[in-house]
Design a protein around this motif. Structure first.
Motif, PDB file in Angstrom:
ATOM      1  N   PHE A 174       0.747  -1.172  -0.042  1.00  0.00           N
ATOM      2  CA  PHE A 174      -0.016  -0.038  -0.189  1.00  0.00           C
ATOM      3  C   PHE A 174       0.628   1.328  -0.181  1.00  0.00           C
ATOM      4  CE2 PHE A 174      -2.453   3.545   1.865  1.00  0.00           C
ATOM      5  CZ  PHE A 174      -3.794   3.153   1.110  1.00  0.00           C
ATOM      6  N   ARG A 190      -0.295   3.239  -3.569  1.00  0.00           N
ATOM      7  CA  ARG A 190      -1.734   3.312  -3.072  1.00  0.00           C
ATOM      8  C   ARG A 190      -2.822   2.915  -4.006  1.00  0.00           C
ATOM      9  NH1 ARG A 190      -4.169   8.476   0.481  1.00  0.00           N
ATOM     10  NH2 ARG A 190      -6.185   7.781   0.698  1.00  0.00           N
ATOM     11  N   THR A 196      -5.042  -0.246  -3.302  1.00  0.00           N
ATOM     12  CA  THR A 196      -6.564   0.178  -3.225  1.00  0.00           C
ATOM     13  C   THR A 196      -7.598  -0.626  -4.255  1.00  0.00           C
ATOM     14  OG1 THR A 196      -6.345   2.188  -2.308  1.00  0.00           O
ATOM     15  CG2 THR A 196      -8.243   1.947  -2.944  1.00  0.00           C
ATOM     16  N   GLU A 220      -3.337   6.697   5.912  1.00  0.00           N
ATOM     17  CA  GLU A 220      -3.778   6.470   4.557  1.00  0.00           C
ATOM     18  C   GLU A 220      -4.617   5.098   4.199  1.00  0.00           C
ATOM     19  OE1 GLU A 220      -0.906   9.443   5.421  1.00  0.00           O
ATOM     20  OE2 GLU A 220      -0.761   7.178   5.563  1.00  0.00           O
ATOM     21  N   SER A 228      -8.583   4.584   3.358  1.00  0.00           N
ATOM     22  CA  SER A 228      -8.932   4.156   1.903  1.00  0.00           C
ATOM     23  C   SER A 228     -10.046   3.189   2.037  1.00  0.00           C
ATOM     24  CB  SER A 228      -7.630   3.449   1.360  1.00  0.00           C
ATOM     25  OG  SER A 228      -7.538   2.307   2.021  1.00  0.00           O
TER      26      SER A 228
END
Length: 620
Positions: A364, A368, A372, A403, A407
């Protein structure tokens, strides 16, 4: 038993050898089954010293054979000949210069050419001890010298020509020969490079084992650039049979772990290509049942090795170009995506999942967007059939970032409670609540609503999750510096606990009151302890008065003694744990606490059946 003792006494007596032998022959004991061992021992004792006449009588009796049966049937005749041969051969071990004996043995072997000497003819059964294997055919250094002096083909022939089918104590096994090749490749990679061409033409039974050993040895070796190039060339040229997929995958992974972050781009590209070829050609056929969980499967099978390789590969590139980092490259995305489980996917993908899920936090951070879109859905218990395995692997050593939680991972984590807490490994359940409590205590993620989290636990009919959360939160905060507990109490925990204790006493169960009271002791804060004393809970097996700091205990001894008395009042049974906790508390702070509070505690303890409480009173 008496017959055996009798033969033993004849053997030990001081009469002449001829006399002792005659005692046995006259009683027809030469072939007696019950005294067999003792008879053989007597023969060994007297045989070297017999007179010619006694020798003749003994030999005649042996050749005549056992007295029972007529020996007409083949099995019975062979049985009798076996008994005769054992005694003849036994006598030959102890009697020298006996030509007639040699002739008798030769005559019998003419009839029974397959008759062989037994190591222990005086026993029908026996036991030996020793070790199997762990003894190489030669040492690594001797083997390398043999390669250099006689050439690789003669060296490998000397190893493979041995007969490993007979398992003898303290002798090398085939596994020892394979281990010799592996250790040679590790300690002397160049020597193994010479061997490799010869290994491919050894008997089929052998050459896959030996080539695998070579590759495993190179994986453990410290290869220089030239040696690594040579090994890569060999691996690229191999037509990959299934037997070699695991050692080659292990080599790919270990080679990547040894590379410097500034490693040659060409060398990395060759490893990438090899890893992708292995996966593309063998993933569908992979099937290796028997592993208890997804993480162990990933750590111990070749698909997991390749998953680890790509994570290591991404890490190497990130370390090499931290300032220019822009996420995963297409080759890395494609490799990881090929490994992700999907409808009808291979067992190999399920093995790789254990590694990918365990390293989800790293992936991640690395990209990201990709994580995700492609990885987060794997954890969705509502839609993913591999979510239990994904959570199992992730929760072994969970790491999160704000974060990650923002998410959508926080919602998935909360939704995974029943999945995580129902797995067979109870440590995973503990890890789950520890992660929830740690996030509640310290995370800066915007999505984490502490009031809603604790409120949702309070509203449930089953109070088990709330109590587990409070206990885990207390354990975490107790291990932090005191200032951390103060900050969390001031920010949100104090308000939640106060709101809870503003409810009528009957609204809080005993278990919940005990959990809040234990949390207050873990925090070591006056405000929390005073609040818990308003509606005290019983002393439980989790209650630890000694968890408060020395500084707090010295500053508030009467508060602790009073709290102990209030909690003891609502404790049904004062078991050994309760008595021990109270006794240690009094020893710790009793000398500085209010005597009235001590007396109240002693009185309550006596009512609960704690007779030792009288010892808690300070002498006047």
């Amino acid at each position: 038993m008496f017959k055996r003792l009798g033969v033993h006494l004849v053997t030990e007596e001081s009469t002449s050898p001829d006399t002792r032998l005659a005692a046995i022959l006259e009683r027809g004991l030469l072939f007696d089954y019950e005294t067999k061992h003792e008879i053989f021992r007597l023969l060994a004792t007297v045989a070297p010293l017999l007179s010619p006449a006694a020798r003749h009588a003994l030999l005649e009796a042996v050749v005549e054979g056992p007295p029972h049966g007529d020996g007409d049937s083949d099995p019975e005749r062979r049985f009798d000949n076996r008994a005769i041969f054992d005694r003849l051969e036994w006598l030959k071990r102890y009697a020298l210069d006996w030509d007639e004996l040699d002739q008798a043995i030769e005559t019998l072997l003419t009839l029974e050419p397959d008759m062989e000497v037994r190591p222990h003819p005086d026993h029908d059964t026996w036991m030996e001890s020793g070790t199997w294997g762990e003894k190489p055919p030669v040492t690594v250094e001797e083997f390398v010298n043999l390669i250099e002096s006689d050439g690789p083909w003669r060296a490998i022939s000397a190893i493979t020509a041995r007969d490993y089918t007979e398992r003898s104590f303290n002798e090398p096994t085939w596994d020892d020969a394979v281990q010799l090749i592996k250790e040679t490749a590790t300690a002397h990679p160049d020597a193994a490079l010479l061997l490799h061409s010869c290994l491919t033409i050894t008997p089929l039974r052998a050459h896959q084992d030996l080539i695998s050993a070579c590759i495993y040895g190179w994986a453990d070796a410290s290869l220089d650039a030239i040696q690594l190039e040579a090994v890569l060339s060999i691996l690229e040229a191999i037509e990959l049979p299934t037997d070699l997929v695991r050692p080659i995958s292990a080599f790919i992974l270990r080679a990547a772990k040894k590379l410097d972050k500034k490693a040659s781009t060409d060398r990395l590209a060759r490893l990438d290509h090899l890893a992708r070829e292995v996966w593309a050609n063998h993933a569908v056929a992979f099937s290796e049942p028997g592993w208890s969980d997804s993480l162990l499967r990933g750590l111990n099978t070749w698909p997991g090795f390749l998953a680890q390789y790509w994570i290591q590969r991404i890490s190497l590139r990130w370390q090499a170009e931290p300032d220019q980092w822009s996420g995963l490259r297409s080759i890395e995305e494609d490799a990881l995506s090929a490994m992700l489980p999907s409808a009808g996917s291979s067992h190999a993908a399920n093995a790789a999942l254990g590694i990918i899920a365990a390293d989800f936090a790293f992936l991640f951070s690395a990209d990201r967007r990709y994580a995700t879109e492609r990885l987060v859905p794997l954890f969705d218990t509502a839609t993913s059939n591999v979510a239990p395995e994904a959570w199992f692997s992730f929760l072994h050593n969970p790491r999160t970032s704000p974060e990650m939680l923002d998410s959508g991972f926080w919602q998935l984590l909360l939704a995974a409670e029943s999945t995580a807490t129902s797995l067979e490994d109870r440590n995973i359940s503990e890890q789950y609540w520890r992660l929830i409590a740690s996030i509640a205590a310290f995370s800066t993620a915007a999505v984490v609503d502490r009031n809603e989290l604790v409120g949702s636990l309070m509203r449930r009919s089953d109070q088990g999750p709330l109590i587990y959360f409070l206990r885990t939160l207390g354990s975490i905060l107790h291990s932090e510096k005191p200032q951390a507990a103060v900050e969390i109490w001031d920010k949100w925990l104090g308000a939640i606990m106060t709101q809870r204790y503003d409810l009528p006493a009957g609204m809080l169960s005993q278990d919940e009151r005990a959990a809040w009271g234990d949390l207050a002791l873990d925090l070591g804060l006056n405000a929390a302890i005073e609040l818990s004393a308003r509606i005290p809970g019983p002393i439980t097996g989790r209650t630890r008065f000694n968890r408060v700091s020395e500084q707090f205990a010295l500053a508030s001894p009467t508060l602790l003694i009073s709290l102990a008395q209030l909690r003891l009042q609502v404790t049904e049974i004062a078991d050994w744990h309760v008595q021990n906790e109270l006794s240690e508390l009094v020893q710790r702070v009793g000398h500085s606490a209010d005597p009235t509070a001590i007396s109240a505690l002693v009185e309550t303890a006596l009512l609960k059946g704690v007779g030792d409480a009288l010892n808690w009173v300070r002498p006047v």
